[in-house]
Design a protein around this motif. Structure first.
Motif, PDB file in Angstrom:
ATOM      1  N   GLY A  10      24.533  36.974  54.265  1.00 48.50           N
ATOM      2  CA  GLY A  10      24.200  36.927  52.852  1.00 48.50           C
ATOM      3  C   GLY A  10      24.853  38.062  52.089  1.00 48.50           C
ATOM      4  N   ALA A  11      24.634  38.083  50.779  1.00 45.68           N
ATOM      5  CA  ALA A  11      25.200  39.108  49.905  1.00 45.68           C
ATOM      6  C   ALA A  11      24.096  39.709  49.051  1.00 45.68           C
ATOM      7  CB  ALA A  11      26.290  38.522  49.018  1.00 45.68           C
ATOM      8  N   ALA A  12      24.060  41.038  48.980  1.00 43.63           N
ATOM      9  CA  ALA A  12      23.062  41.737  48.180  1.00 43.63           C
ATOM     10  C   ALA A  12      23.769  42.697  47.231  1.00 43.63           C
ATOM     11  CB  ALA A  12      22.088  42.499  49.072  1.00 43.63           C
ATOM     12  N   THR A  71      18.992  49.690  45.790  1.00 46.89           N
ATOM     13  CA  THR A  71      19.219  49.584  47.231  1.00 46.89           C
ATOM     14  C   THR A  71      19.567  48.146  47.582  1.00 46.89           C
ATOM     15  OG1 THR A  71      17.653  51.368  47.714  1.00 46.89           O
ATOM     16  CG2 THR A  71      18.224  49.897  49.523  1.00 46.89           C
ATOM     17  N   ALA A  72      20.715  47.972  48.222  1.00 48.74           N
ATOM     18  CA  ALA A  72      21.169  46.647  48.640  1.00 48.74           C
ATOM     19  C   ALA A  72      21.205  46.582  50.154  1.00 48.74           C
ATOM     20  CB  ALA A  72      22.552  46.354  48.063  1.00 48.74           C
ATOM     21  N   SER A  73      20.546  45.572  50.723  1.00 47.72           N
ATOM     22  CA  SER A  73      20.480  45.413  52.175  1.00 47.72           C
ATOM     23  C   SER A  73      20.842  43.984  52.562  1.00 47.72           C
ATOM     24  CB  SER A  73      19.067  45.731  52.692  1.00 47.72           C
ATOM     25  OG  SER A  73      18.659  47.029  52.323  1.00 47.72           O
ATOM     26  N   ALA A  74      21.556  43.850  53.663  1.00 41.70           N
ATOM     27  CA  ALA A  74      21.912  42.515  54.157  1.00 41.70           C
ATOM     28  C   ALA A  74      21.901  42.524  55.677  1.00 41.70           C
ATOM     29  CB  ALA A  74      23.277  42.082  53.628  1.00 41.70           C
ATOM     30  N   GLY A  75      21.809  41.326  56.252  1.00 40.64           N
ATOM     31  CA  GLY A  75      21.765  41.188  57.697  1.00 40.64           C
ATOM     32  C   GLY A  75      23.144  41.188  58.327  1.00 40.64           C
ATOM     33  N   VAL A  76      23.207  40.706  59.552  1.00 39.64           N
ATOM     34  CA  VAL A  76      24.456  40.667  60.306  1.00 39.64           C
ATOM     35  C   VAL A  76      25.500  39.843  59.560  1.00 39.64           C
ATOM     36  CG1 VAL A  76      25.522  39.941  62.463  1.00 39.64           C
ATOM     37  CG2 VAL A  76      23.240  40.953  62.483  1.00 39.64           C
ATOM     38  N   GLY A  77      26.705  40.386  59.420  1.00 36.25           N
ATOM     39  CA  GLY A  77      27.771  39.679  58.742  1.00 36.25           C
ATOM     40  C   GLY A  77      27.619  39.622  57.242  1.00 36.25           C
ATOM     41  N   THR A  92      27.171  41.197  53.132  1.00 37.78           N
ATOM     42  CA  THR A  92      27.947  41.969  52.162  1.00 37.78           C
ATOM     43  C   THR A  92      26.994  42.690  51.223  1.00 37.78           C
ATOM     44  OG1 THR A  92      29.650  40.250  52.204  1.00 37.78           O
ATOM     45  CG2 THR A  92      29.763  41.834  50.423  1.00 37.78           C
ATOM     46  N   VAL A  93      27.296  43.943  50.906  1.00 37.72           N
ATOM     47  CA  VAL A  93      26.432  44.712  50.011  1.00 37.72           C
ATOM     48  C   VAL A  93      27.252  45.391  48.924  1.00 37.72           C
ATOM     49  CG1 VAL A  93      24.531  45.135  51.608  1.00 37.72           C
ATOM     50  CG2 VAL A  93      26.536  46.630  51.659  1.00 37.72           C
ATOM     51  N   CYS A  94      26.585  45.626  47.786  1.00 41.82           N
ATOM     52  CA  CYS A  94      27.233  46.274  46.652  1.00 41.82           C
ATOM     53  C   CYS A  94      26.157  46.994  45.851  1.00 41.82           C
ATOM     54  CB  CYS A  94      27.945  45.236  45.791  1.00 41.82           C
ATOM     55  SG  CYS A  94      28.662  45.870  44.261  1.00 41.82           S
ATOM     56  N   ALA A  95      26.442  48.223  45.424  1.00 43.16           N
ATOM     57  CA  ALA A  95      25.475  48.989  44.644  1.00 43.16           C
ATOM     58  C   ALA A  95      26.189  49.795  43.563  1.00 43.16           C
ATOM     59  CB  ALA A  95      24.660  49.917  45.539  1.00 43.16           C
ATOM     60  N   GLY A  96      25.451  50.138  42.503  1.00 39.33           N
ATOM     61  CA  GLY A  96      25.990  50.936  41.424  1.00 39.33           C
ATOM     62  C   GLY A  96      25.943  52.423  41.735  1.00 39.33           C
ATOM     63  N   GLU A  97      26.130  53.247  40.695  1.00 40.47           N
ATOM     64  CA  GLU A  97      26.121  54.699  40.849  1.00 40.47           C
ATOM     65  C   GLU A  97      24.831  55.171  41.524  1.00 40.47           C
ATOM     66  OE1 GLU A  97      28.453  56.801  40.134  1.00 40.47           O
ATOM     67  OE2 GLU A  97      29.829  55.735  38.817  1.00 40.47           O
ATOM     68  N   ASN A 136      29.818  49.657  42.538  1.00 45.27           N
ATOM     69  CA  ASN A 136      30.186  48.298  42.134  1.00 45.27           C
ATOM     70  C   ASN A 136      31.331  47.730  42.969  1.00 45.27           C
ATOM     71  OD1 ASN A 136      28.289  48.569  39.954  1.00 45.27           O
ATOM     72  ND2 ASN A 136      29.846  49.755  38.856  1.00 45.27           N
ATOM     73  N   THR A 137      31.312  48.068  44.248  1.00 43.31           N
ATOM     74  CA  THR A 137      32.331  47.598  45.193  1.00 43.31           C
ATOM     75  C   THR A 137      31.629  46.931  46.368  1.00 43.31           C
ATOM     76  OG1 THR A 137      33.812  49.417  44.586  1.00 43.31           O
ATOM     77  CG2 THR A 137      34.256  48.298  46.670  1.00 43.31           C
ATOM     78  N   HIS A 138      32.124  45.786  46.795  1.00 44.03           N
ATOM     79  CA  HIS A 138      31.508  45.063  47.910  1.00 44.03           C
ATOM     80  C   HIS A 138      32.005  45.600  49.247  1.00 44.03           C
ATOM     81  CE1 HIS A 138      30.816  42.220  44.586  1.00 44.03           C
ATOM     82  NE2 HIS A 138      29.747  41.890  45.280  1.00 44.03           N
ATOM     83  N   TYR A 139      31.063  45.761  50.157  1.00 40.60           N
ATOM     84  CA  TYR A 139      31.371  46.297  51.479  1.00 40.60           C
ATOM     85  C   TYR A 139      30.800  45.412  52.584  1.00 40.60           C
ATOM     86  CZ  TYR A 139      32.722  50.703  49.251  1.00 40.60           C
ATOM     87  OH  TYR A 139      33.347  51.661  48.474  1.00 40.60           O
TER      88      TYR A 139
END
Length: 206
Positions: free
Chosen positions: A129-131, A138-144, A146-151, A182-185
């Motif tokens: 999933g993507a958070a 705070t952005a959290s995701a499971g195995v595989g 994608t996460v993205c957060a601001g400053e 604001n970058t996906h990881y």
């Protein structure tokens, strides 16, 4: 407290257009000192249906449904649904679903879903999933996932440690160790955060 409640037995049956019920809660004790509590409205629909409630309301839809509420509301849908809540609200969706809330809200989805929250929000997605969250969220995701957060945000991704035979969580802080807002990881083969243009199994532009 005076409570008026009406429920439909059709909610437990097969999908049909009549799967709908309203529950209206009215608390008259709030009239003292000139304060009157807002009327609470609860709406529920079945599969492939759509529901919307006002501020402080709760909306629940079945599979493939869409649920939306105003500020401070709660929206929940089944698999492949969409849930939208206002600021301070809570939105939850099933597999392949999408949950979106405003600032300080909580968004949660299951496998392959997309969860988005605003500033100071909390977004949680399951495997693949993507958070995404705004500043200080705070952005959290499971195995595989994608996460993205601001400053000044925090990102977390779960992975399987085959050597220890257990799940672990990689945690990163935006602004540290090269992590940009604001970058996906995603996690690379070394379980380190790596930039990606994929979101929840889909490319950023899809």
């Amino acid at each position: 407290m005076n409570t008026f409640q009406e429920r439909s037995d059709a909610l437990t049956g097969s999908a049909c257009l009549k799967k709908a019920s309203d529950v209206l809660h009215l608390d008259k004790q709030g009239a003292q000192d000139g304060y009157v509590k807002p009327v609470r409205t609860y709406r529920q629909v079945g599969d492939q249906e759509s529901v919307q409630a006002g501020d402080y309301g709760t909306a629940i839809a079945g599979e493939s449904g869409t649920a939306a509420t105003g500020e401070s509301g709660t929206a929940m849908v089944g698999d492949r649904g969409s849930a939208l809540a206002g600021m301070f609200g809570t939105a939850s969706a099933g597999e392949w679903g999408r949950a979106t809330v405003g600032d300080c809200g909580v968004a949660s989805v299951l496998t392959c879903g997309i969860a988005t929250a605003g500033r100071l929000g909390l977004a949680t997605a399951g495997d693949y999933g993507a958070a995404s969250v705004g500043a200080q969220g705070t952005a959290s995701a499971g195995v595989g996932g994608t996460v993205c957060a601001g400053e000044q945000g925090e990102i977390r991704l779960r992975y399987w440690d085959s050597q220890a035979q257990r799940y672990r969580t990689a945690t990163g802080y935006i602004g540290e160790n090269g992590l940009e807002p604001n970058t996906h990881y995603m996690l690379n083969d070394r379980q380190a955060f790596a930039r990606t243009d994929h979101v929840g199994g889909l490319r950023h532009d899809q």
